[in-house]
Design a protein around this motif. Sequence first.
Motif, PDB file in Angstrom:
ATOM      1  N   ALA A 119       0.828  -1.210   0.000  1.00 27.88           N
ATOM      2  CA  ALA A 119       0.000   0.000   0.000  1.00 27.88           C
ATOM      3  C   ALA A 119       0.859   1.255   0.000  1.00 27.88           C
ATOM      4  CB  ALA A 119      -0.925  -0.011   1.222  1.00 27.88           C
ATOM      5  N   ALA A 120       1.961   1.229   0.750  1.00 27.32           N
ATOM      6  CA  ALA A 120       2.852   2.391   0.775  1.00 27.32           C
ATOM      7  C   ALA A 120       3.498   2.625  -0.583  1.00 27.32           C
ATOM      8  CB  ALA A 120       3.922   2.191   1.852  1.00 27.32           C
ATOM      9  N   ILE A 121       3.948   1.549  -1.225  1.00 27.38           N
ATOM     10  CA  ILE A 121       4.561   1.685  -2.552  1.00 27.38           C
ATOM     11  C   ILE A 121       3.540   2.203  -3.555  1.00 27.38           C
ATOM     12  CG2 ILE A 121       5.586   0.397  -4.458  1.00 27.38           C
ATOM     13  CD1 ILE A 121       6.867  -1.443  -2.393  1.00 27.38           C
ATOM     14  N   ALA A 122       2.329   1.686  -3.486  1.00 28.79           N
ATOM     15  CA  ALA A 122       1.287   2.149  -4.406  1.00 28.79           C
ATOM     16  C   ALA A 122       0.982   3.622  -4.195  1.00 28.79           C
ATOM     17  CB  ALA A 122       0.021   1.309  -4.213  1.00 28.79           C
ATOM     18  N   ARG A 123       0.959   4.058  -2.946  1.00 29.99           N
ATOM     19  CA  ARG A 123       0.657   5.456  -2.661  1.00 29.99           C
ATOM     20  C   ARG A 123       1.750   6.372  -3.190  1.00 29.99           C
ATOM     21  NH1 ARG A 123      -2.474   8.765   0.177  1.00 29.99           N
ATOM     22  NH2 ARG A 123      -1.576  10.508   1.340  1.00 29.99           N
ATOM     23  N   VAL A 124       2.994   5.936  -3.091  1.00 27.54           N
ATOM     24  CA  VAL A 124       4.108   6.768  -3.539  1.00 27.54           C
ATOM     25  C   VAL A 124       4.191   6.815  -5.052  1.00 27.54           C
ATOM     26  CG1 VAL A 124       6.624   6.946  -3.557  1.00 27.54           C
ATOM     27  CG2 VAL A 124       5.435   6.452  -1.433  1.00 27.54           C
ATOM     28  N   THR A 125       3.843   5.726  -5.719  1.00 29.33           N
ATOM     29  CA  THR A 125       4.020   5.652  -7.171  1.00 29.33           C
ATOM     30  C   THR A 125       2.786   6.072  -7.969  1.00 29.33           C
ATOM     31  OG1 THR A 125       3.387   3.302  -7.139  1.00 29.33           O
ATOM     32  CG2 THR A 125       5.732   3.834  -6.956  1.00 29.33           C
ATOM     33  N   GLU A 126       1.607   5.971  -7.377  1.00 31.13           N
ATOM     34  CA  GLU A 126       0.387   6.217  -8.137  1.00 31.13           C
ATOM     35  C   GLU A 126      -0.076   7.659  -8.106  1.00 31.13           C
ATOM     36  OE1 GLU A 126      -2.594   3.551  -6.812  1.00 31.13           O
ATOM     37  OE2 GLU A 126      -1.628   1.753  -7.655  1.00 31.13           O
ATOM     38  N   SER A 127       0.460   8.468  -7.227  1.00 38.10           N
ATOM     39  CA  SER A 127      -0.006   9.851  -7.145  1.00 38.10           C
ATOM     40  C   SER A 127       1.119  10.754  -6.678  1.00 38.10           C
ATOM     41  CB  SER A 127      -1.199   9.967  -6.185  1.00 38.10           C
ATOM     42  OG  SER A 127      -0.822   9.607  -4.869  1.00 38.10           O
ATOM     43  N   ALA A 128       1.037  12.021  -7.103  1.00 40.39           N
ATOM     44  CA  ALA A 128       1.965  13.051  -6.632  1.00 40.39           C
ATOM     45  C   ALA A 128       1.398  13.618  -5.338  1.00 40.39           C
ATOM     46  CB  ALA A 128       2.135  14.136  -7.686  1.00 40.39           C
ATOM     47  N   LEU A 129       1.989  13.265  -4.216  1.00 39.01           N
ATOM     48  CA  LEU A 129       1.470  13.658  -2.915  1.00 39.01           C
ATOM     49  C   LEU A 129       1.679  15.148  -2.676  1.00 39.01           C
ATOM     50  CD1 LEU A 129       2.845  10.646  -0.833  1.00 39.01           C
ATOM     51  CD2 LEU A 129       0.589  10.880  -1.883  1.00 39.01           C
ATOM     52  N   GLY A 130       0.852  15.698  -1.795  1.00 43.38           N
ATOM     53  CA  GLY A 130       0.996  17.094  -1.412  1.00 43.38           C
ATOM     54  C   GLY A 130       0.871  18.081  -2.564  1.00 43.38           C
ATOM     55  N   PRO A 131      -0.157  17.966  -3.414  1.00 42.46           N
ATOM     56  CA  PRO A 131      -0.255  18.906  -4.539  1.00 42.46           C
ATOM     57  C   PRO A 131      -0.436  20.352  -4.098  1.00 42.46           C
ATOM     58  CG  PRO A 131      -2.279  17.635  -4.321  1.00 42.46           C
ATOM     59  CD  PRO A 131      -1.291  17.023  -3.392  1.00 42.46           C
ATOM     60  N   TYR A 132      -1.184  20.571  -3.018  1.00 41.13           N
ATOM     61  CA  TYR A 132      -1.402  21.935  -2.533  1.00 41.13           C
ATOM     62  C   TYR A 132      -0.150  22.478  -1.857  1.00 41.13           C
ATOM     63  CZ  TYR A 132      -6.305  21.028  -3.505  1.00 41.13           C
ATOM     64  OH  TYR A 132      -7.486  20.722  -4.135  1.00 41.13           O
ATOM     65  N   GLN A 133       0.546  21.620  -1.125  1.00 40.98           N
ATOM     66  CA  GLN A 133       1.785  22.064  -0.483  1.00 40.98           C
ATOM     67  C   GLN A 133       2.848  22.408  -1.523  1.00 40.98           C
ATOM     68  OE1 GLN A 133      -0.075  19.521   0.430  1.00 40.98           O
ATOM     69  NE2 GLN A 133      -0.517  19.754   2.613  1.00 40.98           N
ATOM     70  N   SER A 134       2.975  21.582  -2.560  1.00 42.05           N
ATOM     71  CA  SER A 134       3.963  21.874  -3.599  1.00 42.05           C
ATOM     72  C   SER A 134       3.591  23.132  -4.366  1.00 42.05           C
ATOM     73  CB  SER A 134       4.104  20.685  -4.548  1.00 42.05           C
ATOM     74  OG  SER A 134       2.864  20.350  -5.147  1.00 42.05           O
ATOM     75  N   ALA A 135       2.294  23.376  -4.544  1.00 42.92           N
ATOM     76  CA  ALA A 135       1.882  24.624  -5.183  1.00 42.92           C
ATOM     77  C   ALA A 135       2.224  25.823  -4.314  1.00 42.92           C
ATOM     78  CB  ALA A 135       0.380  24.596  -5.478  1.00 42.92           C
ATOM     79  N   MET A 136       2.096  25.666  -2.998  1.00 42.21           N
ATOM     80  CA  MET A 136       2.428  26.768  -2.089  1.00 42.21           C
ATOM     81  C   MET A 136       3.915  27.100  -2.127  1.00 42.21           C
ATOM     82  SD  MET A 136      -0.026  28.279  -0.492  1.00 42.21           S
ATOM     83  CE  MET A 136       0.868  29.014   0.874  1.00 42.21           C
ATOM     84  N   ILE A 137       4.772  26.084  -2.140  1.00 43.35           N
ATOM     85  CA  ILE A 137       6.192  26.395  -2.180  1.00 43.35           C
ATOM     86  C   ILE A 137       6.587  26.952  -3.544  1.00 43.35           C
ATOM     87  CG2 ILE A 137       6.777  24.723  -0.393  1.00 43.35           C
ATOM     88  CD1 ILE A 137       7.716  22.807  -2.519  1.00 43.35           C
ATOM     89  N   ARG A 138       5.905  26.512  -4.601  1.00 43.17           N
ATOM     90  CA  ARG A 138       6.151  27.113  -5.917  1.00 43.17           C
ATOM     91  C   ARG A 138       5.807  28.590  -5.915  1.00 43.17           C
ATOM     92  NH1 ARG A 138       1.613  25.924  -8.976  1.00 43.17           N
ATOM     93  NH2 ARG A 138       1.113  28.130  -9.127  1.00 43.17           N
ATOM     94  N   ILE A 139       4.623  28.912  -5.427  1.00 41.64           N
ATOM     95  CA  ILE A 139       4.183  30.304  -5.384  1.00 41.64           C
ATOM     96  C   ILE A 139       5.039  31.109  -4.420  1.00 41.64           C
ATOM     97  CG2 ILE A 139       2.253  31.800  -4.742  1.00 41.64           C
ATOM     98  CD1 ILE A 139       0.386  29.505  -5.656  1.00 41.64           C
ATOM     99  N   GLY A 140       5.370  30.518  -3.268  1.00 42.77           N
ATOM    100  CA  GLY A 140       6.136  31.244  -2.264  1.00 42.77           C
ATOM    101  C   GLY A 140       7.535  31.609  -2.719  1.00 42.77           C
TER     102      GLY A 140
END
Length: 407
Positions: free
Chosen positions: A10-31
């Motif tokens: 389940a952990a491997i699937a979660r890491v490989t199937e989706s880009a986690l933290g989309p809102y957090q990564s958008a915040m650091i991009r904008i910041g």
Amino acid sequence: MNRFTLTVSAAIARVTESALGPYQSAMIRIGFSGTWLLFLLREFIHRGELYGPDGPWGFDLARQLVDSNGAFTLLLWSDGRVWFEAVYALALLASAALLVGWRTRTMSVLFMVGVLSLQNRSVFMGDGGDNVLHLMAVYLVFTRCGRVWSLDARRERRAAEARARGERVTDRVGPVLWVVLGAALVALTGTGGLDGDPTVPVLLWLVWASLGVWWAVGRWARSDQPRILLDVIGNILHNGALVVIMAEACLIYATAGWYKIQGSRWQDGTAAYYPLQLDYFSPWPFLGDLLTSSGTMVMLVTYGTVIAQVAFPFTLFNRRVKNVLLAVMMLEHAAIAVILGLPFFSLAMIAADAVFLPTPFLRRLGRWTARARVLVFARDGGRGAAATVPEQRSPQSPRPTHVGFEA
């Protein structure tokens, strides 16, 4: 054993199937892009003295230093004014494009090039905020930071709607941008503009090649398997970069806190008093005088700063405590920006802290911002106030199709 295997799977699937933290990564991009853009605009009239041919750190001195440490900068390809202005303009445009999320994968690379080129040209002009920005600019290249709150996300959503209607979607801007940047890479490589430590040039070529492969697979692959494979690779790189960013933020606070503990002024509770008495850090003298007029307040600020920095990495194991301490630290950085006159250092640290913000809060923040935008830009005040804004949700599974050079 079966339970452990299921957990690992389940952990491997979660890491490989989706880009986690989309809102957090958008915040650091904008910041970070917003911080760098504001700094470049504020120092525009002083750009020549800071990073260009008019500065005290001359071209020959910069070349000697770069030759010894292997740092990357485009500004040593030529000492002409025209080339300097071109690189400065590139840094400005890349920051603005990354801020709004236009072609974020490409712009994140150009953003990194702009940051490294200017900062490595005059390394003695920076401070702690510049060091954080320097590191995060490299990490951003590996993130999929345009999944939400970006022009790329809007373009992808519109393309999906068009495909659902049976329309053919063609990306023309992506290939043109790819060809132009490829020609620039060839020219700089052939003329020695990328000489020195090969790390950054190799990264530039790898990203350029991967963007071409991504577009070609999205356009001509007959099955979904190559697309899914590219999505998995992108997700792994993104999630790994987010972990590195979080570890970097924890390391910054932990080292700062433990070094403070060793100082006698931090131990006796008076360290916060001294910078407030320096003219260089007193844009609003009355605020500094107000804070230092109370010995108790100085002691609380001094000890509170040390406690918050040392404790922050450990609070990540408790969500509620982490959120409270995160809010305290962001308020502290905001106070530093105003009282000590260090706005860009504070913005950089707040942007780094944003990676730890909870997703529900960021989604609410996005809805509030969208509603405020409708209220500001709607021509009909009544209809604008009553308008509803659909929430932009991030995809949680790999998308089978791509229309161009992916965000």
